[in-house]
Design a protein around this motif. Structure first.
Motif, short mmCIF file in Angstrom:
data_model
loop_
_atom_site.label_atom_id
_atom_site.label_comp_id
_atom_site.label_asym_id
_atom_site.label_seq_id
_atom_site.Cartn_x
_atom_site.Cartn_y
_atom_site.Cartn_z
N MET A 171 -2.57 -8.09 -52.86
CA MET A 171 -3.25 -7.75 -51.61
C MET A 171 -4.33 -6.68 -51.81
N PHE A 172 -4.02 -5.68 -52.62
CA PHE A 172 -4.99 -4.61 -52.85
C PHE A 172 -5.98 -4.96 -53.96
N GLY A 173 -5.54 -5.74 -54.94
CA GLY A 173 -6.38 -5.99 -56.10
C GLY A 173 -7.44 -7.06 -55.91
N TYR A 174 -7.14 -8.06 -55.11
CA TYR A 174 -8.11 -9.16 -54.94
C TYR A 174 -9.41 -8.66 -54.30
N PRO A 175 -9.37 -7.90 -53.19
CA PRO A 175 -10.65 -7.41 -52.63
C PRO A 175 -11.42 -6.51 -53.60
N VAL A 176 -10.70 -5.66 -54.34
CA VAL A 176 -11.37 -4.78 -55.29
C VAL A 176 -12.04 -5.59 -56.39
N ALA A 177 -11.33 -6.59 -56.92
CA ALA A 177 -11.91 -7.44 -57.96
C ALA A 177 -13.13 -8.19 -57.43
N TYR A 178 -13.05 -8.67 -56.19
CA TYR A 178 -14.19 -9.38 -55.59
C TYR A 178 -15.39 -8.45 -55.46
N LEU A 179 -15.15 -7.21 -55.06
CA LEU A 179 -16.24 -6.25 -54.94
C LEU A 179 -16.88 -5.98 -56.29
N LEU A 180 -16.05 -5.75 -57.32
CA LEU A 180 -16.57 -5.46 -58.65
C LEU A 180 -17.35 -6.64 -59.22
N ALA A 181 -16.90 -7.87 -58.93
CA ALA A 181 -17.54 -9.05 -59.49
C ALA A 181 -18.87 -9.37 -58.82
N ASN A 182 -19.08 -8.91 -57.59
CA ASN A 182 -20.27 -9.30 -56.84
C ASN A 182 -21.27 -8.16 -56.64
N LEU A 183 -20.94 -6.96 -57.08
CA LEU A 183 -21.89 -5.85 -57.03
C LEU A 183 -22.89 -5.98 -58.18
N PRO A 184 -24.04 -5.35 -58.06
CA PRO A 184 -24.96 -5.29 -59.21
C PRO A 184 -24.27 -4.66 -60.42
N PRO A 185 -24.64 -5.05 -61.62
CA PRO A 185 -23.94 -4.57 -62.82
C PRO A 185 -23.84 -3.06 -62.92
N LYS A 186 -24.89 -2.34 -62.55
CA LYS A 186 -24.88 -0.89 -62.69
C LYS A 186 -23.80 -0.27 -61.81
N GLN A 187 -23.75 -0.69 -60.54
CA GLN A 187 -22.75 -0.16 -59.63
C GLN A 187 -21.34 -0.62 -60.01
N SER A 188 -21.24 -1.87 -60.44
CA SER A 188 -19.93 -2.41 -60.83
C SER A 188 -19.35 -1.64 -62.01
N ASN A 189 -20.19 -1.30 -62.98
CA ASN A 189 -19.70 -0.57 -64.15
C ASN A 189 -19.21 0.82 -63.78
N ARG A 190 -19.90 1.45 -62.83
CA ARG A 190 -19.46 2.78 -62.40
C ARG A 190 -18.10 2.71 -61.71
N LEU A 191 -17.95 1.72 -60.82
CA LEU A 191 -16.68 1.61 -60.11
C LEU A 191 -15.55 1.17 -61.04
N MET A 192 -15.91 0.42 -62.09
CA MET A 192 -14.88 -0.04 -63.03
C MET A 192 -14.18 1.14 -63.72
N LEU A 193 -14.87 2.27 -63.82
CA LEU A 193 -14.25 3.44 -64.44
C LEU A 193 -13.01 3.87 -63.67
N PHE A 194 -13.04 3.73 -62.34
CA PHE A 194 -11.88 4.14 -61.54
C PHE A 194 -10.68 3.21 -61.79
N VAL A 195 -10.95 2.01 -62.26
CA VAL A 195 -9.87 1.09 -62.59
C VAL A 195 -9.32 1.36 -63.98
N ILE A 196 -10.20 1.74 -64.89
CA ILE A 196 -9.80 1.90 -66.29
C ILE A 196 -9.22 3.27 -66.57
N VAL A 197 -9.72 4.30 -65.89
CA VAL A 197 -9.27 5.67 -66.19
C VAL A 197 -7.75 5.84 -66.11
N PRO A 198 -7.04 5.22 -65.13
CA PRO A 198 -5.57 5.39 -65.12
C PRO A 198 -4.88 4.98 -66.41
N PHE A 199 -5.49 4.07 -67.21
CA PHE A 199 -4.88 3.68 -68.47
C PHE A 199 -4.88 4.84 -69.46
#
Length: 416
Positions: A214-242
């Motif tokens: 429920m929470f991951g599908y909208p976030v993945a959709y946003l990341l996949a459809n944003l311009p690459p520059k903005q998507s890469n910045r937001l992807m950091l918030f997904v990867i940093v918890p690792f």
């Protein structure tokens, strides 16, 4: 084409024809195998072999055969009717003395106590009694010392313990037991633990998977459809918890969800609640902590598929008269199902074996099967039952993989 210059799959076709080509391919395969051999040996020694040994413990029954080797074949030959003869009683007395001298009596007593709670004390008392004794006949002497040695059920339990492989651990892991007549029956309701734990583990894992979806599908959709520059910045918030320890993240939720923690304080400041709500040491704390930790896996699995879905399909559907919502549900979502299936399977399987988060954030009624396995290995030293519980967990994982694969075809997932 010149055969001396041509190549197939990177292997030149020099003079010699097909035979030379096949020889070159075999040499290339051998080199590749030798390069991968250290990794294969490492995986075998540190991953595959320990798991295989633990699973084998679920059917092994070595305590009595190893501790009393002379008594074991006699018990196996006994037909189970009445009580055994004098030679078996004599072998029991000698075996108890030898097992005590070898330091194996404790293992035997612990194993027999799984069948009968008082069996441990019976073996230890009898072992002390037989030391230094040389009676004319062991059978009447042992029966006179404790009447339980004259009961056929006592010897039937010893006979079961002398048999290997055994289904006892596998039955105990699903709250079942073998009756004296050989039939299988459930244990008393007040002793049943593991079936409820398996059901609780599946329920928590499924709930966490649904929340992550429920929470991951909208976030993945946003990341996949944003311009690459903005998507890469937001992807950091997904990867940093690792990059943060699992224990640190769980402990952070332990602090945040306390009655006097930040979450309760904010809710009270917003006048949404009048008094602190219990958010930790219960199912809520477990779900919140596990969802937060496993959410990145769901996002990345779905994003990897969404990134390869061309927007042309959505535009084509809308140009043919479909409403944007209809085009999304009927055109876009089906193309992302392999990612959804992969994410759900990954999150579900990881949740099945979770230990730290339920242990820190859950209560007494939230213990998952991994905590019971740890208890059997660390506290009770019952590796056989731990292996049986692990075996069922492996079976559940295989079954759920088959179901996910049939539903959404996760084996067709391609990361790009």
């Amino acid at each position: 084409m010149n055969s001396s210059l041509s190549s197939v799959s990177g292997v030149p076709l020099r003079a010699g024809g097909p035979a030379a080509y096949r020889r070159a391919r075999r040499q290339a395969a051998l080199r590749a195998f030798l390069l991968a051999a250290p990794l294969l040996v490492f995986l075998l020694a540190t991953f595959i072999a320990p798991i295989a040994i633990l699973l084998a413990r679920s059917v092994e029954n070595p305590e009595v055969p190893r501790g009393m080797p002379a008594l074991t074949p006699m018990l196996r030959a006994w037909d189970g009717s009445g009580t055994p003869g004098e030679p078996v009683f004599a072998a029991l007395a000698a075996g108890l003395g030898q097992a005590a001298a070898d330091g194996r009596l404790g293992d035997i007593a612990r194993r027999m106590n799984l069948y009968e709670p008082e069996f441990r004390s019976l073996l230890l008392k009898t072992s002390r009694k037989v030391r230094g004794q040389t009676p004319d006949a062991w059978k009447p002497a042992l029966i006179d010392f404790d009447a339980r040695w004259g009961q056929p059920e006592t010897w039937r339990l010893l006979k079961r313990a002398a048999s290997t492989p055994t289904p006892d651990y596998l039955l105990n892991a699903i709250d079942a037991q073998v009756r004296p007549d050989g039939s299988i029956a459930p244990v008393p309701a007040d002793s049943a633990v593991y079936r409820a734990a398996f059901g609780r583990t599946v329920w928590i894992s499924a709930s966490v998977t649904l929340l992550c979806l429920m929470f991951g599908y909208p976030v993945a959709y946003l990341l996949a459809n944003l311009p690459p520059k903005q998507s890469n910045r937001l992807m950091l918030f997904v990867i940093v918890p690792f990059w943060t320890s699992l224990l640190v993240r769980t402990t952070a939720w332990y602090v945040l969800l306390q009655p006097s923690g930040v979450v309760n304080q904010v809710l009270m400041a917003l006048h949404l609640i009048d008094h602190p709500v219990p958010l930790v040491f219960n199912r809520i704390g477990v779900l919140v902590g596990m969802t937060h930790i496993l959410l990145p896996y769901m996002i990345l699995a779905i994003y990897s598929v969404m990134k390869n879905v061309s927007p042309v399909y959505m535009r084509a559907a809308q140009s043919l008269g479909a409403h944007p919502a209809t085009a999304f549900v009927r055109v876009y979502v089906p193309q992302t199902l392999p990612g959804v299936g992969a994410g759900c399977f990954l999150v579900f399987v990881l949740a099945l074996g979770y230990y730290i988060t339920p242990a820190l954030l859950g209560g007494a009624g939230d213990a998952m099967i991994s905590q019971l396995i740890a208890s059997q290995t660390n506290d009770l030293l019952n590796w056989g039952l731990a292996g049986a519980l692990s075996a069922y967990l492996v079976v559940f994982t295989a079954v759920f993989y088959f179901l996910f694969n049939r539903l959404v075809g996760i084996d067709r997932l391609r990361f790009g």
